[in-house]
Design an enzyme around this catalytic site. Sequence first.
Site, PDB file in Angstrom:
ATOM      1  CB  THR A 160       2.177  12.240  35.176  1.00 31.13           C
ATOM      2  OG1 THR A 160       3.071  12.719  34.167  1.00 31.13           O
ATOM      3  CG2 THR A 160       2.204  13.209  36.357  1.00 31.13           C
ATOM      4  CG  ASP A 191       1.944  19.683  34.698  1.00 30.21           C
ATOM      5  OD1 ASP A 191       2.436  19.107  33.710  1.00 30.21           O
ATOM      6  OD2 ASP A 191       1.213  19.094  35.524  1.00 30.21           O
ATOM      7  CB  THR A 211      -1.860  13.579  35.045  1.00 32.25           C
ATOM      8  OG1 THR A 211      -1.412  12.818  33.923  1.00 32.25           O
ATOM      9  CG2 THR A 211      -3.333  13.278  35.256  1.00 32.25           C
TER      10      THR A 211
HETATM   11  N1  GLY Z   1       2.206  16.521  33.056  1.00 29.33           N
HETATM   12  C1  GLY Z   1       3.525  16.064  33.003  1.00 29.33           C
HETATM   13  C2  GLY Z   1       4.376  16.835  32.085  1.00 29.33           C
HETATM   14  O1  GLY Z   1       3.890  17.393  31.103  1.00 29.33           O
HETATM   15  O2  GLY Z   1       5.546  16.900  32.298  1.00 29.33           O
END
Ligand code: GLY
Length: 291
Positions: A160, A191, A211
């Site tokens: 991410t 998120d 992230t």
């Molecule tokens: N942090 C990226 C996700 O879980 O989609």
Amino acid sequence: MPSIIVHGGAGAVVADADELRLGMRAAVSAGWAVLAAGGRALDAVEAAVRSLEDDPRFNAGRGSVLTEDGGVEMDASIMEGDRLACGAVAAVSRVANPVSLARRVLDDGRHVLLVGDGAHAFARAAGVAECDPATLVTERQRKRLSERRGATPGGTLPGTVGATALDRHGTVAAATSTGGTLGKRAGRVGDSALIGAGTYADSSLGGVSCTGDGEAIIRVVLARRALEYLKEADEPDYAAKVSVDLLVEEGRGEGGLIVVDWRGRIGYAHSTSLMPVGWMTPTLGAPALPF
Ligand code: GLY
């Protein structure tokens, strides 16, 4: 004092640190070019995140991880902290740069979050080029999905991406983009699409991009909570560390985050063994890449 910090995702396995460093340097430089020319933090974070979306080594844009069905579904969000203006998209599969589509949602101002077919319809109406979803799928991610089907891999790769910046006008902005989690269900949103969870900016405090385990980050509304810690402690690195503790202990997940405060000081922390970061300030001759 303008500054920018960029992350390439919290993970546990070092793919190739030198290759990740190339991508991080390019992203910091893309954002810094905007800030150094007197441009806006919002444009800087969009430019930095676009650079990483275009880099197949990161889990965003082309090179995103695949869903359990073998498709790409991406999430992104962006926020500008003067007006608390924000835009986000989720479960999009036909745009090369989801962060720029999120930016169009912000600029349009009518809604904050558009998902799936509605987001694609908005992209068409806004003149954002659609791409063939197959062009976003890389061989590396196909292989990872088939390995996952066979056995649990030894750890997660970083991926991410996000950026947060302060410009010379005192405006803070933040942005995050991701393909989500490997082998996720179709329709799962993490998120990175959610303002307050994965991304937040308030020019009186600072900006944050997160992230890691999206479900855990959502549970503790991590980005906004990090700014509360920053308000109390006035120390970006400390705020980042306490936020990671919150993620691990209350959220029951792993991850990390980057922070820039209203004075341009930067901070970051992660619970995983790796989180590529890079930053640039006027006192540095070149981007700092301490990983
Ligand atoms: N942090 C990226 C996700 O879980 O989609």
